[in-house]
Design a protein around this motif. Structure first.
Motif, short mmCIF file in Angstrom:
data_model
loop_
_atom_site.label_atom_id
_atom_site.label_comp_id
_atom_site.label_asym_id
_atom_site.label_seq_id
_atom_site.Cartn_x
_atom_site.Cartn_y
_atom_site.Cartn_z
N LEU A 277 0.82 -1.21 0.00
CA LEU A 277 0.00 0.00 0.00
C LEU A 277 0.85 1.26 0.00
N GLN A 278 2.00 1.22 0.63
CA GLN A 278 2.89 2.39 0.63
C GLN A 278 3.37 2.71 -0.77
N ALA A 279 3.76 1.67 -1.50
CA ALA A 279 4.27 1.88 -2.86
C ALA A 279 3.15 2.38 -3.78
N ILE A 280 1.95 1.82 -3.64
CA ILE A 280 0.83 2.28 -4.47
C ILE A 280 0.51 3.74 -4.17
N ALA A 281 0.56 4.10 -2.89
CA ALA A 281 0.28 5.49 -2.51
C ALA A 281 1.26 6.44 -3.18
N ILE A 313 -1.89 2.31 4.48
CA ILE A 313 -3.34 2.43 4.32
C ILE A 313 -3.82 3.83 4.71
N GLU A 314 -3.07 4.47 5.61
CA GLU A 314 -3.45 5.82 6.05
C GLU A 314 -3.22 6.86 4.96
N LEU A 315 -2.55 6.48 3.87
CA LEU A 315 -2.29 7.38 2.76
C LEU A 315 -3.37 7.29 1.67
N ALA A 316 -4.27 6.33 1.82
CA ALA A 316 -5.34 6.15 0.82
C ALA A 316 -6.33 7.30 0.88
N ASP A 317 -6.89 7.63 -0.27
CA ASP A 317 -7.96 8.63 -0.31
C ASP A 317 -9.26 8.07 0.25
N SER A 318 -9.44 6.76 0.10
CA SER A 318 -10.65 6.12 0.63
C SER A 318 -10.33 4.68 1.00
N ILE A 319 -11.07 4.19 1.99
CA ILE A 319 -10.88 2.82 2.48
C ILE A 319 -12.25 2.19 2.66
N SER A 320 -12.42 0.99 2.11
CA SER A 320 -13.64 0.23 2.40
C SER A 320 -13.34 -0.77 3.50
N THR A 321 -14.25 -0.86 4.46
CA THR A 321 -14.13 -1.83 5.54
C THR A 321 -15.44 -2.62 5.62
#
Length: 505
Positions: A277-281, A313-321
């Motif tokens: 997730l860090q790399a994708i961000a 994950i904290e760098l995502a614009d949106s998160i689905s849970t």
């Protein structure tokens, strides 16, 4: 003709009512239902009754509905538990282990009783006074749990969230916000007001080959079409390949296409893979693309000792849970969290009868694609209050450790073949008596038949999927009450059942 004002008394025994005479009717119905269900579940010795599907369908179709009551409510409850309950898939059984489907927590079931009786509609404050604040409390708590900042900063207006029906709705909402923001940034147009822009067919969403199918489904619902989703190659563990992602973005841009969103997955359905997730961000930021994380399955690791696997994950614009998975909530219960609450503006519509522009009190419909929705936040609140976050984390740690032990058991068990090393809580394997089976096609057919026959015979509820071209069986281990001996008996049952069916002749 005037209606007799006393006629309402004829109905007081069928409503949860402020009339005191209604109280015993409600208490008796709820207690009788709980007693019947508890007795049924504790007596269950199989994950399914084994009743033939066609026979079950005919029995249900034959259930009477008449102009007058067909029986006293207590008898109706008992009859439905006996037919519907006993012929349901019993998620509490150790050998019901196919899907992302968990036994529900008792505190959450207690919350369901409150939710159903109060019947709050979570669209406006004047329909859900305390409930509105409970949902906001829980979305704030979740935002902070996943590393979002609730306060306004130089790069964000502060995080926010909204409860949803589950991962599918959350993913749709995240991608919808991504699309509308992209259009506004590219051409200053409003999809909400004017519809899709002239260049809509150029818009592209990127995700891994193992991402959930709801990415494509969302693209279809948003008017972009499934072909707007470009799947990117994965590494040997099923995680999004970063070199392939970078190359794909460059290739799309060279074709004058517009990649506007990358979806990272925290827990793929089959392999349990968690993308970097860090790399994708970093890549998303470089190309000014929205970064959405599908955390429906693996997002729960945020409470476990494995939380470092969600770094970024904290760098995502949106998160689905999704709380009816590894948060053990009754279906349905999920949430969408966004890093900048300003982006909820793309969902905002005002109605004079509901959420007037002059309203000072919060109306949750302002940030939801649903109008009427349930007070599901109470289930999560009461579960966290009753268990505490440490116990949730301990349950996840147990499940991940148990999954590794089950994989080792498969490897050591004659006639079974492990097809992938588990990354979360799924085990992919197949029945394969390599002494008598000569052709690969035979192995696939045997495993397909074996899964279905075990289900309809009421012996086991297993998943089926494909991995590296192989049809295989899948265990999705989400029940913290399970121990290794439950799986030892399961594998014995599968092998014995297969031998009895003469699959290997």
């Amino acid at each position: 003709m005037m209606t007799n004002s006393k006629q309402h008394n004829d109905w007081s025994d069928v409503f949860v009512n402020i009339d005191p005479t209604a109280e015993p009717h409600y208490l008796n119905a709820i207690s009788h239902t709980a007693q019947q269900l508890s007795t049924m579940i504790t007596a269950i010795d199989a994950p399914y009754s084994g009743l033939e599907p066609a026979q079950l369908n005919e029995l249900i179709k034959a259930m009477p509905i008449g102009k007058a009551p067909i029986a006293p409510l207590a008898d109706i409850i008992s009859n439905n538990v006996d037919l519907i309950g006993k012929n349901s898939i019993i998620v509490q059984h150790p050998h019901c282990i196919a899907h992302l489907h968990t036994p529900p927590l008792i505190p959450a079931l207690a919350a369901e009783t409150i939710i159903s009786a109060l019947n709050q509609s979570m669209d406006s404050w004047d329909q859900a006074s305390s409930a509105t604040y409970v949902e906001q409390k829980m979305t704030d708590w979740l935002c902070e749990l996943f590393g979002y900042n609730l306060e306004q900063s130089a790069t964000s207006n502060g995080a926010d969230g909204v409860f949803t029906s589950g991962g599918t709705q959350s993913n749709l909402m995240g991608l919808l916000l991504a699309r509308d923001r992209a259009v506004e940034q590219i051409s200053g147009e409003s999809v909400q007001k004017d519809g899709l822009p002239s260049y809509a067919k150029k818009l592209r969403i990127l995700c891994s080959q193992t991402s959930h199918f709801t990415v494509q489904k969302s693209a279809s619902l948003m008017g972009l079409g499934e072909r707007a989703v470009v799947t990117v190659a994965t590494d040997e563990f099923g995680r999004l390949d970063m070199n392939a992602l970078t190359a794909t973005i460059a290739d799309l841009q060279s074709q004058d296409l517009i990649p506007f969103c990358v979806v990272g997955t925290a827990g793929t359905t089959d392999l349990g893979a968690i993308d970097d997730l860090q790399a994708i961000a970093a890549i998303s930021e470089q190309h000014s693309m929205w970064f959405h994380v599908d955390g429906a399955y693996g997002g729960a690791l945020i409470l476990s000792s494995h939380r470092d696997r969600l770094a970024g994950i904290e760098l995502a614009d949106s998160i689905s849970t999704d709380f009816h998975k590894l948060f053990f909530q009754p279906i349905s219960c999920g949430a969408l969290l966004i890093r900048d609450k300003h982006n909820f503006k793309y969902l905002l519509h005002h109605a004079d009868y509901l959420n007037r522009e002059t309203d000072e009190l919060p109306n949750l419909v302002d940030k939801s694609i649903a109008t009427t929705k349930r007070f599901d936040a109470l289930k999560l609140l009461m579960s966290m209050q009753a268990l505490g976050t440490d116990k949730f984390g301990a349950m996840y740690d147990h499940l991940i450790s148990l999954t590794q032990d089950v994989a080792a058991l498969v490897t050591a068990t004659d006639k079974f073949e492990l097809l992938a090393q588990p990354q979360l809580s799924t085990v992919l394997f197949r029945y394969n008596d390599d002494v008598t089976i000569e052709h690969e096609d035979e192995v696939s057919v045997i495993n397909q038949r074996l899964r279905l026959d075990l289900l309809t015979a009421g012996q086991a509820v297993l998943g089926e999927t494909k991995i590296n071209g192989y049809t295989c069986l899948k265990l999705t281990i989400l029940n913290p009450c399970l121990q290794l001996n439950d799986f030892q008996s399961l594998f014995t049952k599968i092998a014995d059942f297969a031998a009895e069916q003469d699959y290997i002749k």
